[in-house]
Write a protein that holds these residues in place. Structure first.
Motif, mmCIF file in Angstrom:
data_model
loop_
_atom_site.group_PDB
_atom_site.id
_atom_site.type_symbol
_atom_site.label_atom_id
_atom_site.label_comp_id
_atom_site.label_asym_id
_atom_site.label_seq_id
_atom_site.Cartn_x
_atom_site.Cartn_y
_atom_site.Cartn_z
ATOM 1 N N CYS A 237 -4.518 0.265 0.469
ATOM 2 C CA CYS A 237 -5.299 -0.783 1.113
ATOM 3 C C CYS A 237 -6.678 -0.231 1.458
ATOM 4 O O CYS A 237 -6.899 0.975 1.388
ATOM 5 C CB CYS A 237 -4.591 -1.287 2.369
ATOM 6 N N SER B 97 0.463 4.009 1.121
ATOM 7 C CA SER B 97 0.346 4.847 2.310
ATOM 8 C C SER B 97 0.925 4.184 3.557
ATOM 9 O O SER B 97 1.722 4.777 4.267
ATOM 10 C CB SER B 97 -1.119 5.202 2.529
ATOM 11 N N CYS B 98 0.543 2.919 3.851
ATOM 12 C CA CYS B 98 0.978 2.292 5.095
ATOM 13 C C CYS B 98 1.858 1.069 4.888
ATOM 14 O O CYS B 98 2.445 0.569 5.834
ATOM 15 C CB CYS B 98 -0.246 1.916 5.944
ATOM 16 N N CYS C 180 -6.780 2.476 4.250
ATOM 17 C CA CYS C 180 -6.242 3.766 3.810
ATOM 18 C C CYS C 180 -7.231 4.454 2.882
ATOM 19 O O CYS C 180 -7.384 5.662 2.917
ATOM 20 C CB CYS C 180 -4.898 3.593 3.120
ATOM 21 N N CYS D 134 0.870 -1.175 0.000
ATOM 22 C CA CYS D 134 0.000 0.000 0.000
ATOM 23 C C CYS D 134 0.908 1.226 0.000
ATOM 24 O O CYS D 134 1.859 1.281 0.767
ATOM 25 C CB CYS D 134 -0.891 -0.007 1.245
HETATM 26 ZN ZN LIG Z 1 -2.688 1.287 3.688
#
Ligand SMILES: [Zn+2]
Ligand SMILES: [Zn+2]
Length: 134
Positions: free
Chosen positions: A96, A85-86, A99, A83
């Motif tokens: 994901c 972002s994370c 997110c 992902c």
């Molecule tokens: Zn994520």
């Protein structure tokens, strides 16, 4: 006119958009994509390098297709990308689920929440009682 060298065969061609490939190589790549898609469909639990090998494309090309959401893997598959972002392993796209939800929630919280309608009434009742006590 945007004239470029094809990234795959080196031939000069008129670049329009997307991958920097000449029409001929683009056609070959699309054929490979069909092959890869079919391979993934028939072998949902193989590794990403096996998929790349089967389709005769690079692993980064497979990743690109996953990011573009053209290619996706089953939930219980070992194949995944991070992902953006994370870093959680996802099967397709860029983010994901949580997110994606977080992004939506951030948009919603941009609007201020209105205070409950009975707040003023309650304080009014209290001050009245205080007045009577005196
Ligand atoms: Zn994520
Ligand atoms: Zn080419």
């Amino acid at each position: 006119m945007d004239v470029r060298n094809c990234k795959s065969c080196g031939r000069i061609f008129n670049y329009l958009s997307g991958a920097p490939l000449c029409p001929g190589c683009l056609k070959i790549l699309e054929d490979k994509f069909d092959k890869v898609k079919e391979f993934v469909y028939k072998n949902p639990n193989v590794g990403i390098s096996e998929v790349a090998e089967a389709g005769e494309v690079s692993v980064s090309q497979i990743n690109q297709w996953i990011r573009d959401e053209r290619l996706s893997f089953s939930e219980n598959s070992d194949i995944g990308i991070d992902c953006e972002s994370c870093g959680t392993t996802i099967r397709t796209g860029r983010f994901c689920k949580s997110c994606k939800n977080g992004l939506t929630r951030d948009l919603q919280s941009a609007y201020p929440t209105r205070p409950a309608a009975n707040t003023y009434q309650t304080t009014d009742e209290k001050s009245k009682m205080r007045f009577l006590d005196k």
